[in-house]
Design an enzyme around this catalytic site. Structure first.
Site, PDB file in Angstrom:
ATOM      1  CB  SER A 152      76.074 -80.388 -19.902  1.00  6.57           C
ATOM      2  OG  SER A 152      76.701 -80.697 -21.113  1.00  6.57           O
ATOM      3  CE1 TYR A 165      79.367 -76.194 -19.706  1.00 10.13           C
ATOM      4  CE2 TYR A 165      79.131 -78.044 -21.210  1.00 10.13           C
ATOM      5  CZ  TYR A 165      78.569 -76.996 -20.496  1.00 10.13           C
ATOM      6  OH  TYR A 165      77.218 -76.759 -20.582  1.00 10.13           O
TER       7      TYR A 165
HETATM    8  N1  LIG Z   1      72.693 -73.744 -24.095  1.00 14.87           N
HETATM    9  C1  LIG Z   1      72.909 -75.044 -24.061  1.00 14.87           C
HETATM   10  O1  LIG Z   1      72.807 -75.734 -25.072  1.00 14.87           O
HETATM   11  C2  LIG Z   1      73.259 -75.722 -22.775  1.00 14.87           C
HETATM   12  C3  LIG Z   1      73.385 -77.112 -22.799  1.00 14.87           C
HETATM   13  C4  LIG Z   1      73.698 -77.781 -21.618  1.00 14.87           C
HETATM   14  C5  LIG Z   1      73.881 -77.070 -20.457  1.00 14.87           C
HETATM   15  N2  LIG Z   1      73.774 -75.701 -20.465  1.00 14.87           N
HETATM   16  C6  LIG Z   1      73.973 -75.024 -19.187  1.00 14.87           C
HETATM   17  O2  LIG Z   1      72.863 -74.191 -18.926  1.00 14.87           O
HETATM   18  C7  LIG Z   1      73.281 -73.118 -18.083  1.00 14.87           C
HETATM   19  C8  LIG Z   1      72.795 -71.823 -18.719  1.00 14.87           C
HETATM   20  O3  LIG Z   1      73.510 -71.634 -19.926  1.00 14.87           O
HETATM   21  P1  LIG Z   1      73.002 -70.765 -21.171  1.00 14.87           P
HETATM   22  O4  LIG Z   1      73.071 -71.628 -22.351  1.00 14.87           O
HETATM   23  O5  LIG Z   1      71.748 -70.069 -20.854  1.00 14.87           O
HETATM   24  O6  LIG Z   1      74.233 -69.761 -21.289  1.00 14.87           O
HETATM   25  P2  LIG Z   1      74.346 -68.184 -21.044  1.00 14.87           P
HETATM   26  O7  LIG Z   1      75.756 -67.830 -21.330  1.00 14.87           O
HETATM   27  O8  LIG Z   1      73.276 -67.470 -21.793  1.00 14.87           O
HETATM   28  O9  LIG Z   1      74.079 -68.037 -19.467  1.00 14.87           O
HETATM   29  C9  LIG Z   1      75.051 -68.275 -18.499  1.00 14.87           C
HETATM   30  C10 LIG Z   1      74.991 -67.157 -17.474  1.00 14.87           C
HETATM   31  O10 LIG Z   1      75.930 -67.423 -16.419  1.00 14.87           O
HETATM   32  C11 LIG Z   1      76.506 -66.194 -16.039  1.00 14.87           C
HETATM   33  N3  LIG Z   1      77.785 -66.363 -15.382  1.00 14.87           N
HETATM   34  C12 LIG Z   1      78.914 -66.859 -15.938  1.00 14.87           C
HETATM   35  N4  LIG Z   1      79.902 -66.823 -15.030  1.00 14.87           N
HETATM   36  C13 LIG Z   1      79.384 -66.322 -13.884  1.00 14.87           C
HETATM   37  C14 LIG Z   1      79.903 -66.046 -12.604  1.00 14.87           C
HETATM   38  N5  LIG Z   1      81.176 -66.313 -12.312  1.00 14.87           N
HETATM   39  N6  LIG Z   1      79.086 -65.518 -11.667  1.00 14.87           N
HETATM   40  C15 LIG Z   1      77.791 -65.258 -11.956  1.00 14.87           C
HETATM   41  N7  LIG Z   1      77.234 -65.504 -13.162  1.00 14.87           N
HETATM   42  C16 LIG Z   1      78.032 -66.022 -14.105  1.00 14.87           C
HETATM   43  C17 LIG Z   1      76.654 -65.436 -17.351  1.00 14.87           C
HETATM   44  O11 LIG Z   1      76.812 -64.043 -17.119  1.00 14.87           O
HETATM   45  C18 LIG Z   1      75.342 -65.784 -18.048  1.00 14.87           C
HETATM   46  O12 LIG Z   1      74.339 -64.849 -17.682  1.00 14.87           O
HETATM   47  C19 LIG Z   1      74.804 -73.242 -17.955  1.00 14.87           C
HETATM   48  O13 LIG Z   1      75.131 -73.922 -16.778  1.00 14.87           O
HETATM   49  C20 LIG Z   1      75.172 -74.101 -19.142  1.00 14.87           C
HETATM   50  O14 LIG Z   1      76.373 -74.800 -18.937  1.00 14.87           O
HETATM   51  C21 LIG Z   1      73.471 -75.019 -21.591  1.00 14.87           C
END
Ligand SMILES: NC(=O)c1ccc[n+]([C@@H]2O[C@H](COP(=O)([O-])OP(=O)(O)OC[C@H]3O[C@@H](n4cnc5c(N)ncnc54)[C@H](O)[C@@H]3O)[C@@H](O)[C@H]2O)c1
Length: 271
Positions: A152, A165
């Site tokens: 991130s 985080y």
């Molecule tokens: N969206 C952004 O801007 C962004 C930026 C930087 C990093 N990220 C990272 O990208 C990844 C995907 O995030 P996203 O934005 O698609 O969010 P999202 O919330 O749509 O997806 C995250 C998924 O992780 C699952 N999850 C959470 N806890 C869990 C557990 N204990 N066991 C199994 N599954 C679990 C959730 O059910 C969800 O399906 C994450 O690691 C997030 O930190 C996202």
């Protein structure tokens, strides 16, 4: 001619596949001919993504487990091995923040709830380490394999309000480099470990933080845009190509990297 980007027939396990970025990536990889195991912790949601995946090809299966549940992960590993016979890559997409671990605008750092902090550390860090230790066992026998972690923008610079985080994502960068080294030294140059660091993409978790109901930016959303030279958020499709590249033979000499996909956020000091 060698097809550097061909991933057809490869077996990929994707955690967080009921979410926005990992779910979209999983479907994209399946569309490219890969066999995909959709891992999620909620049975109904896994069933729903699998129904969509089944429309792409028959080469998909669901694994229902929390990424912190070692027994559930082991059962998932056996299911994938029984069905597909190998694992070519693990994509650690599960992760994110939790409201309780966020320091609200009216709060200060001394209000931090340490239990919520620990939960966020566990989900993001342990929730990447445990699936890796489970599914990378296949790489030892195969002599090939790859891991993609999700870092991130908060890992290398201070992003206000999200201490747990940020700490966890910084540790993911470190784990990426550490594991890349360990795998290569022990199992050779066929095993690679990399990460993507998305900039700001609208997801289920951050939508309300970044956008008002009428689609305009919140104050925090505007701050993010001000530091993003592209002056917009990422579209989920914009993460697929970097992951595809890192998974493919085109990246055969690439390990231990954290690839930013961020519209310039990490390059720009904001002024
Ligand atoms: N969206 C952004 O801007 C962004 C930026 C930087 C990093 N990220 C990272 O990208 C990844 C995907 O995030 P996203 O934005 O698609 O969010 P999202 O919330 O749509 O997806 C995250 C998924 O992780 C699952 N999850 C959470 N806890 C869990 C557990 N204990 N066991 C199994 N599954 C679990 C959730 O059910 C969800 O399906 C994450 O690691 C997030 O930190 C996202």
């Amino acid at each position: 001619m060698k097809e550097l980007f061909n991933i057809s027939g490869k077996v990929f396990v994707v955690t967080g596949s009921t979410g926005v970025l990992a779910g979209g990536t999983a479907r994209y990889l399946q569309e490219q001919g890969a066999k995909v195991a959709y891992l999620g912790r909620n049975q109904a949601k896994v069933d729903a993504v699998l129904e969509e995946a089944g429309k792409i090809s028959e080469h998909c299966l669901g694994v229902t487990t929390d990424v912190l549940d070692e027994d559930g992960l082991n059962r998932g590993y056996e299911k994938v091995m029984n069905e597909f016979g190998r694992v070519d890559a693990l994509i650690n997409g599960a992760g994110g923040n939790m409201p309780g671990a966020t320091i609200g605008p009216d709060k200060e750092i001394f209000d931090l709830n340490i239990d919520d902090y620990s939960q966020v550390m566990d989900l993001n860090l342990k929730g990447t380490v445990l699936p890796t230790l489970t599914f990378a066992k296949a790489f030892k026998a195969q002599g090939t394999g790859s891991v993609i972690n999700f870092s991130s923008m908060s890992s290398g610079q201070a992003l206000t309000r999200v201490l747990g985080y940020s700490n966890a994502k910084a540790a993911i960068d470190n784990f990426t480099r550490w594991m890349a080294t360990e795998m290569a030294l022990k199992y050779g140059d066929g095993v690679r470990v990399n990460a993507v660091a998305p900039g700001f993409f609208i997801s289920n978790q951050n939508r309300a933080l970044l956008l008002n109901e009428d689609g305009s930016f919140t104050e925090r959303g505007q701050q993010v845009i001000n530091k993003t030279p592209f002056r917009r958020f990422g579209e989920q499709e914009e993460i697929y190509g970097t992951i595809h590249y890192l998974l493919s033979d085109a990246a055969s000499f690439v390990t231990g990297t954290v690839a930013a996909v961020d519209g310039g956020f990490s390059s720009f000091c904001g002024v």
